[in-house]
Design a protein around this motif. Structure first.
Motif, PDB file in Angstrom:
ATOM      1  N   LEU A 159       0.818  -1.208   0.000  1.00 38.08           N
ATOM      2  CA  LEU A 159       0.000   0.000   0.000  1.00 38.08           C
ATOM      3  C   LEU A 159       0.853   1.260   0.000  1.00 38.08           C
ATOM      4  CD1 LEU A 159      -2.957  -0.881   2.386  1.00 38.08           C
ATOM      5  CD2 LEU A 159      -2.950  -0.790  -0.105  1.00 38.08           C
ATOM      6  N   MET A 160       1.971   1.245   0.697  1.00 36.49           N
ATOM      7  CA  MET A 160       2.851   2.403   0.707  1.00 36.49           C
ATOM      8  C   MET A 160       3.488   2.609  -0.662  1.00 36.49           C
ATOM      9  SD  MET A 160       2.708   3.977   3.527  1.00 36.49           S
ATOM     10  CE  MET A 160       4.186   4.975   3.527  1.00 36.49           C
ATOM     11  N   HIS A 161       3.906   1.509  -1.279  1.00 34.72           N
ATOM     12  CA  HIS A 161       4.485   1.579  -2.629  1.00 34.72           C
ATOM     13  C   HIS A 161       3.475   2.182  -3.600  1.00 34.72           C
ATOM     14  CE1 HIS A 161       5.797   0.079  -6.558  1.00 34.72           C
ATOM     15  NE2 HIS A 161       7.007   0.004  -6.044  1.00 34.72           N
ATOM     16  N   ALA A 162       2.229   1.686  -3.530  1.00 36.21           N
ATOM     17  CA  ALA A 162       1.196   2.182  -4.434  1.00 36.21           C
ATOM     18  C   ALA A 162       0.855   3.634  -4.142  1.00 36.21           C
ATOM     19  CB  ALA A 162      -0.057   1.313  -4.310  1.00 36.21           C
ATOM     20  N   GLU A 163       0.831   4.015  -2.858  1.00 40.32           N
ATOM     21  CA  GLU A 163       0.501   5.384  -2.488  1.00 40.32           C
ATOM     22  C   GLU A 163       1.573   6.355  -2.981  1.00 40.32           C
ATOM     23  OE1 GLU A 163      -1.422   8.695  -0.846  1.00 40.32           O
ATOM     24  OE2 GLU A 163      -2.109   6.693  -1.409  1.00 40.32           O
ATOM     25  N   ALA A 164       2.835   5.966  -2.878  1.00 38.31           N
ATOM     26  CA  ALA A 164       3.913   6.830  -3.375  1.00 38.31           C
ATOM     27  C   ALA A 164       3.773   7.040  -4.882  1.00 38.31           C
ATOM     28  CB  ALA A 164       5.267   6.217  -3.036  1.00 38.31           C
ATOM     29  N   MET A 165       3.478   5.959  -5.597  1.00 34.82           N
ATOM     30  CA  MET A 165       3.300   6.059  -7.042  1.00 34.82           C
ATOM     31  C   MET A 165       2.129   6.981  -7.382  1.00 34.82           C
ATOM     32  SD  MET A 165       4.274   5.049 -10.075  1.00 34.82           S
ATOM     33  CE  MET A 165       3.588   5.068 -11.740  1.00 34.82           C
ATOM     34  N   ARG A 166       1.025   6.810  -6.679  1.00 36.60           N
ATOM     35  CA  ARG A 166      -0.152   7.624  -6.970  1.00 36.60           C
ATOM     36  C   ARG A 166       0.085   9.100  -6.654  1.00 36.60           C
ATOM     37  NH1 ARG A 166      -3.309   3.204  -4.578  1.00 36.60           N
ATOM     38  NH2 ARG A 166      -4.144   1.948  -6.270  1.00 36.60           N
ATOM     39  N   GLN A 167       0.818   9.379  -5.590  1.00 36.55           N
ATOM     40  CA  GLN A 167       1.122  10.776  -5.262  1.00 36.55           C
ATOM     41  C   GLN A 167       1.896  11.436  -6.392  1.00 36.55           C
ATOM     42  OE1 GLN A 167       2.877  11.636  -1.450  1.00 36.55           O
ATOM     43  NE2 GLN A 167       1.618  10.146  -0.400  1.00 36.55           N
ATOM     44  N   LEU A 168       2.894  10.734  -6.921  1.00 36.40           N
ATOM     45  CA  LEU A 168       3.708  11.311  -7.989  1.00 36.40           C
ATOM     46  C   LEU A 168       2.905  11.471  -9.274  1.00 36.40           C
ATOM     47  CD1 LEU A 168       7.041   9.367  -7.382  1.00 36.40           C
ATOM     48  CD2 LEU A 168       6.635  11.800  -6.972  1.00 36.40           C
ATOM     49  N   TRP A 274      -1.583   0.845   6.304  1.00 39.00           N
ATOM     50  CA  TRP A 274      -2.845   1.066   5.595  1.00 39.00           C
ATOM     51  C   TRP A 274      -2.719   2.127   4.505  1.00 39.00           C
ATOM     52  CZ3 TRP A 274      -6.222  -2.528   5.692  1.00 39.00           C
ATOM     53  CH2 TRP A 274      -6.257  -3.403   6.769  1.00 39.00           C
ATOM     54  N   GLY A 275      -1.475   2.412   4.101  1.00 32.58           N
ATOM     55  CA  GLY A 275      -1.269   3.222   2.906  1.00 32.58           C
ATOM     56  C   GLY A 275      -1.272   4.717   3.111  1.00 32.58           C
ATOM     57  N   PHE A 276      -1.184   5.187   4.374  1.00 29.28           N
ATOM     58  CA  PHE A 276      -1.153   6.625   4.627  1.00 29.28           C
ATOM     59  C   PHE A 276       0.304   7.065   4.701  1.00 29.28           C
ATOM     60  CE2 PHE A 276      -5.204   5.110   6.323  1.00 29.28           C
ATOM     61  CZ  PHE A 276      -6.084   5.970   5.689  1.00 29.28           C
TER      62      PHE A 276
END
Length: 300
Positions: A159-168, A274-276
């Motif tokens: 979830l953290m990996h995906a969240e970083a990608m989505r932020q960028l 949890w991806g925050f």
């Protein structure tokens, strides 16, 4: 060797590089479809570049860089490498930070945000929409690079990996002119059965711990992403991904309630699970939802 390293980003041919006074340094952190790298290069460099196969945002931290695309010659502190056309580029000395993103991921997220088809998500301008947005991009990359990419244990959390990608990706779509900014959704008047929304909710409830995209939720609901967005607005007055974020907040709240600081449980660790990605923003949203800080919950 410097040219070979740079060919990891794009194919190009270049003028000979003089050895006198030449120095080259490269440090890079990659996490699958995205990465951040820092390059220092002294000495004159001129190259003719083929369209890169990834989206590359360049920040000039020192020296100067210019790019000539068609009939434009651009020199700015933050620039998007033209992946839509061949171009020439050069510097005499440069200190450069490059953020690379998978073009398919950019198209996928852009389609989910705008309702366009992925093939309709296009860029055509190298410079940010404003100086304020250029500064926002720099701050965003600082955060992702220092707070996320620098910590292997965080990047191992899906979830953290995906969240970083989505932020960028969301940052790129906000900062640089592109087709999603000009696309206005047409209202969807087609009636949607509540069962469609329930299927989406059930899927997100079951997969909240995973990297879930709007496209996957729509497939589980058996309809298109655009229709699902309209259905959620009509029946829940929120987007599907807003609902998913709320579910993850509830799961984080539960983990904070049962957590034990003496066993090593921390607010940051539970939020990351949890991806925050931004602990400060998590704390603000948590207090808004539950009336007290996450650290208060963990200590109780």
């Amino acid at each position: 060797m410097a040219a070979e390293h740079q060919r990891a980003y794009a194919r190009f041919r270049h003028e000979p590089i003089a050895r006198e006074g030449f120095a080259f340094e490269l440090a890079a952190s990659f996490a699958g479809p995205f990465g951040v790298s820092r390059m220092r290069h002294t000495g004159r460099f001129r190259a003719w570049v083929e369209p890169p196969e990834t989206l590359i945002v360049m920040e000039v931290l020192g020296g100067g860089l210019w790019i000539a695309d068609r009939d434009r010659d651009v020199a700015a502190r933050v620039m998007l490498a033209p992946h839509w056309s061949p171009h020439s580029a050069g510097w005499d000395t440069v200190d450069l930070r490059m953020t690379t993103l998978d073009l398919d991921e950019v198209a996928r997220v852009g389609a989910e945000i705008s309702g366009l088809e992925p093939s309709g998500v296009t860029f055509g301008t190298m410079t940010p929409r404003s100086a304020a947005l250029a500064r926002y991009w720099t701050d965003l990359v600082d955060h992702v690079d220092r707070a996320l990419l620098a910590h292997d244990e965080l990047m191992e959390l899906p979830l953290m990996h995906a969240e970083a990608m989505r932020q960028l990706v969301a940052g790129v779509l906000a900062v640089f002119p592109n087709s999603t900014l000009d696309h206005h959704r047409e209202p969807d008047h087609e009636a949607v059965e509540p069962a469609t929304v329930r299927r989406a909710v059930e899927f997100m409830d079951a997969h909240a711990h995973e990297d879930v995209s709007l496209t996957q939720v729509a497939e589980a609901a058996r309809m298109g992403p655009r229709g699902l967005q309209a259905a959620f607005r009509r029946h829940r007055e929120q987007s599907p991904l807003d609902y998913l974020r709320r579910v993850r907040m509830e799961r984080a709240h539960h983990d904070l309630q049962v957590g034990d600081p003496t066993r090593g449980d921390t607010v940051g660790g539970i939020a990351a699970r949890w991806g925050f990605a931004n602990a400060g923003r998590f704390a603000v949203d948590y207090r808004r939802a539950y009336g007290h800080s996450p650290s208060d919950t963990l200590r109780r």
